[in-house]
Write an enzyme that holds these catalytic residues in place. Structure first.
Site, PDB file in Angstrom:
ATOM      1  N   ALA A  46       3.578   6.446   0.093  1.00  0.00           N
ATOM      2  CA  ALA A  46       2.879   6.185  -1.189  1.00  0.00           C
ATOM      3  C   ALA A  46       2.432   4.735  -1.350  1.00  0.00           C
ATOM      4  CB  ALA A  46       3.744   6.607  -2.383  1.00  0.00           C
ATOM      5  N   HIS A  49      -1.244  -0.230   1.071  1.00  0.00           N
ATOM      6  CA  HIS A  49      -0.955  -1.412   1.889  1.00  0.00           C
ATOM      7  C   HIS A  49      -1.993  -2.506   1.637  1.00  0.00           C
ATOM      8  CE1 HIS A  49       2.104   0.652   4.268  1.00  0.00           C
ATOM      9  NE2 HIS A  49       1.281   1.663   4.457  1.00  0.00           N
ATOM     10  N   ILE A 337      -6.417  10.097  11.157  1.00  0.00           N
ATOM     11  CA  ILE A 337      -6.189   9.335   9.916  1.00  0.00           C
ATOM     12  C   ILE A 337      -4.685   9.329   9.613  1.00  0.00           C
ATOM     13  CG2 ILE A 337      -6.925   8.972   7.543  1.00  0.00           C
ATOM     14  CD1 ILE A 337      -9.295   8.917   9.444  1.00  0.00           C
ATOM     15  N   SER A 339      -1.362   6.405   9.023  1.00  0.00           N
ATOM     16  CA  SER A 339      -1.268   5.244   8.138  1.00  0.00           C
ATOM     17  C   SER A 339      -2.208   4.142   8.626  1.00  0.00           C
ATOM     18  CB  SER A 339       0.174   4.731   8.123  1.00  0.00           C
ATOM     19  OG  SER A 339       0.291   3.724   7.162  1.00  0.00           O
TER      20      SER A 339
END
Ligand SMILES: Cc1cc2nc3c(=O)[nH]c(=O)nc-3n(C[C@H](O)[C@H](O)[C@H](O)COP(=O)(O)OP(=O)(O)OC[C@H]3O[C@@H](n4cnc5c(N)ncnc54)[C@H](O)[C@@H]3O)c2cc1C
Length: 479
Positions: A46, A49, A337, A339
């Site tokens: 969640a 970044h 796709i 992180s």
């Protein structure tokens, strides 16, 4: 005939759908599961970044930093929660401090703003439960946390309001192209026609691509991540996301404050064979506890309320793979796709449509970017709550006692523009069952409300996926 069919309703498919809904196009999203965001998008850390970690020059680096900025726009337009935590990356000795300096350089090259290095002592003044062994931290103030499936649901709700069509329980099993038209066959036997196809199929991207291409440029190598969730009683312990130094396996086991007050601990990172068996393991759970010693000297494991696992769509291609097919014109890959895909999602949608597809058309004058805010009854003032109950007495009926969720909120979750009628679907939208008892008290009540609202018999209400009823048959029949 559709202009665009999007395969997959995770965060990538739903944000692409919303971006396309700004234009006068006929768009359909196909999802094989019975809800939005049932795979990677429902089981991740969640974190929005900052963009400190991806290799400079990659799409991951560029789209992560851009995505982080775009979340501020989504927050306003889609009413999604954003917790502005900031983050610390932790070093324990001189060698690691040197790596932290290098990581700061990388962050600066990637365009991450406001980074700084703090001594361990200064960091502990801000984050008192940071390990005594931390000698230095890299501070990343633009790191945030969101409610991942909430973002996907909000994006698709807004896309639907703006004209996009959505079909769940619609697995694509074959794709053909003839005379410039794609024909997609669904597991149900239905045939869908479209001028273009966008594959946003997560861990199944390579399987979907191989339905139409001879030589797919990447393969997906599923990588499992396991987690613990701490009860909200742990909320005061950490205010920042805490990262160890990244390794080639990823960003490591983290401490992540969540938007509703829980603390997330994880994820592990293990290559696995199966793309869709996301179960936790004793080894994974032990690994989390071992790795967390690098971030904090004692964790309140007695506050664990649940554990879960997710599968990353890591790929053999060393970056996000966002390209038109080299073999079949009009077929677009949005693959690999992993992180920071949650963070990058709104930027991926923008990049795909404006730089890869190069859509050349004016936006619709009547596009409505605003998704109506859902009423979180318990967060309202006493006066507001009284007014709401007067308007709709179902606000006066608390169904989930842990999270204080009312009957009216559950009914809204069932009937919303992208509503759902499974127990997990209601938990994702209204948070009923998301608290300390994890649904032990309210699940049976939610079940009855779903049955009443949909007219389905109780034993046809699914917990999660298709054919997962909680009640199988009646054991006692009242005469
Ligand atoms: C453990 C873990 C931790 C992570 N942590 C973070 C983080 O903190 N921050 C961050 O930015 N990113 C994070 N990520 C990455 C992020 O979660 C993903 O990049 C993102 O969710 C990918 O979204 P998606 O839509 O591509 O995939 P998914 O959410 O998996 O969606 C793909 C959808 O396609 C559907 N589909 C597949 N095949 C078909 C078919 N044939 N027909 C119809 N539908 C089909 C699937 O059912 C699925 O719903 C993490 C990922 C994991 C697993």
């Amino acid at each position: 005939m559709y202009d665009y069919v999007i395969i997959g309703a995770g965060i990538i498919g739903t944000t692409i759908a919303r971006e396309l809904s700004k234009y006068p196009l006929k768009v359909l999203v196909l999802e094989k599961e019975n809800d939005i965001a049932n795979q990677q998008t429902t089981a991740n850390s969640a974190i929005i970044h900052s963009g400190h970690d991806p290799k400079p020059g990659t799409l991951k680096a560029r789209l992560c930093v851009r995505g982080n900025a775009l979340y501020h726009v989504l927050e306003k337009e889609l009413s999604i929660p954003l917790l502005r935590t900031g983050a610390f990356v932790v070093a324990h000795n001189e060698n690691e401090e040197e790596l932290l300096h290098q990581l700061q350089e990388r962050a600066k090259i990637n365009g991450v703003p406001q980074t700084s290095l703090l001594s361990g002592d200064d960091a502990r003044k801000i984050e008192p439960n940071l390990t005594k062994n931390a000698t230095m931290v890299l501070s990343l103030p633009t790191t945030m946390v969101t409610y991942p499936w909430g973002v996907a649901i909000a994006a698709l709700e807004n896309a639907i309001v703006n004209g996009v069509h959505f079909r769940k329980n619609s697995e694509v099993i074959s794709i053909r192209k003839s005379h410039d038209v794609f024909q997609l066959t669904l597991k149900s036997g239905d045939l869908i026609e479209s001028k273009h196809v966008i594959s946003a199929a997560g861990v199944f991207s390579d399987d979907v691509a191989s339905m139409i291409e001879q030589n797919v440029a990447y393969t997906i190598h599923p990588r499992k991540g396991e987690y613990y969730v701490l009860d909200r009683k742990a909320k005061h312990l950490f205010s920042h996301v805490l990262y160890p130094l990244p390794t080639e396996k990823g960003k490591g086991v983290l401490i992540v404050p969540q938007v509703h007050g829980n603390i997330l601990l994880g994820p592990t990172s293990t290559l696995v064979q199966s793309k869709d068996i996301a179960s936790t393991t004793p080894g994974g759970m032990a690994q989390i506890k071992e790795d967390l010693k690098r971030l904090s000297d004692g964790m309140p494991y007695e506050l664990i309320i649940r554990s879960f696992a997710g599968i990353r769509a890591s790929s053999s291609y060393d970056d996000f793979y966002i390209q038109e097919s080299k073999e079949i014109k009009g077929f677009y890959h949005v693959a690999g796709i992993d992180s920071p895909g949650l963070t990058a999602a709104p930027a991926i949608a923008e990049y795909l449509i404006h730089e890869v597809i190069q859509l050349d058309m004016n936006p619709k004058p009547d596009f409505n970017p605003i998704r109506e805010k859902h009423i979180a009854f318990y967060s309202r003032s006493l006066e507001d709550r009284k007014r709401l109950i007067k308007k709709d007495p179902r606000y006066g009926n608390i169904i989930c006692k842990c999270e204080k969720i009312t009957e009216a909120e559950i009914v809204e979750a069932i009937h919303g523009p992208a509503g759902n009628d499974t127990i997990k679907g209601i938990k994702k939208r209204a948070r009923a069952g998301g608290g300390l008892c994890q649904g032990g008290y309210c699940e049976s009540l939610v079940l009855k409300i779903i049955a009443r609202e949909t007219g389905k018999p109780l034993n046809q209400i699914n917990y999660y996926a298709e054919n997962t009823p909680i009640l199988v048959q009646e054991t006692k029949v009242k005469k």
